[in-house]
Design a protein around this motif. Sequence first.
Motif, PDB file in Angstrom:
ATOM      1  N   LYS A 140       0.130   9.989  -2.153  1.00 32.60           N
ATOM      2  CA  LYS A 140      -0.847   9.059  -2.747  1.00 32.60           C
ATOM      3  C   LYS A 140      -1.406   8.127  -1.681  1.00 32.60           C
ATOM      4  N   TRP A 141      -0.528   7.632  -0.815  1.00 29.01           N
ATOM      5  CA  TRP A 141      -0.968   6.765   0.276  1.00 29.01           C
ATOM      6  C   TRP A 141      -1.965   7.510   1.161  1.00 29.01           C
ATOM      7  N   ASP A 156      -3.898   9.985   0.444  1.00 36.89           N
ATOM      8  CA  ASP A 156      -5.170  10.206  -0.259  1.00 36.89           C
ATOM      9  C   ASP A 156      -6.082   8.987  -0.182  1.00 36.89           C
ATOM     10  N   GLU A 157      -5.504   7.810  -0.021  1.00 35.82           N
ATOM     11  CA  GLU A 157      -6.277   6.566   0.034  1.00 35.82           C
ATOM     12  C   GLU A 157      -6.749   6.212   1.442  1.00 35.82           C
ATOM     13  N   GLN A 158      -6.358   7.005   2.433  1.00 34.75           N
ATOM     14  CA  GLN A 158      -6.720   6.720   3.826  1.00 34.75           C
ATOM     15  C   GLN A 158      -7.971   7.512   4.199  1.00 34.75           C
ATOM     16  N   LYS A 184       0.816  -1.213   0.000  1.00 39.17           N
ATOM     17  CA  LYS A 184       0.000   0.000   0.000  1.00 39.17           C
ATOM     18  C   LYS A 184       0.850   1.264   0.000  1.00 39.17           C
TER      19      LYS A 184
END
Length: 81
Positions: free
Chosen positions: A55-56, A58-60, A36
Amino acid sequence: MAGKHSVSLCFMTVPEFCTWARIGRTKTYEEIKAGKLRAFKVGRKTLIDVRDAGKWADEQPDLILWRTPEEVFGMESPDGA
């Protein structure tokens, strides 16, 4: 003097990432192992590109970050802005 092949890259160590993301070291390595969060080794250090960190983040869904990695660590933006 910057040559025609100069590149500006910004990386965080795992402790810096943990401070910025407000998560622990174990959770950080779990995210790396799960694919991830991208990271790579340079000698004994594990480094994370600030773009991959963004990016990580933004996915949380539950992560609230008040500042960018550049603001936290006084880095220049990877895109030169």
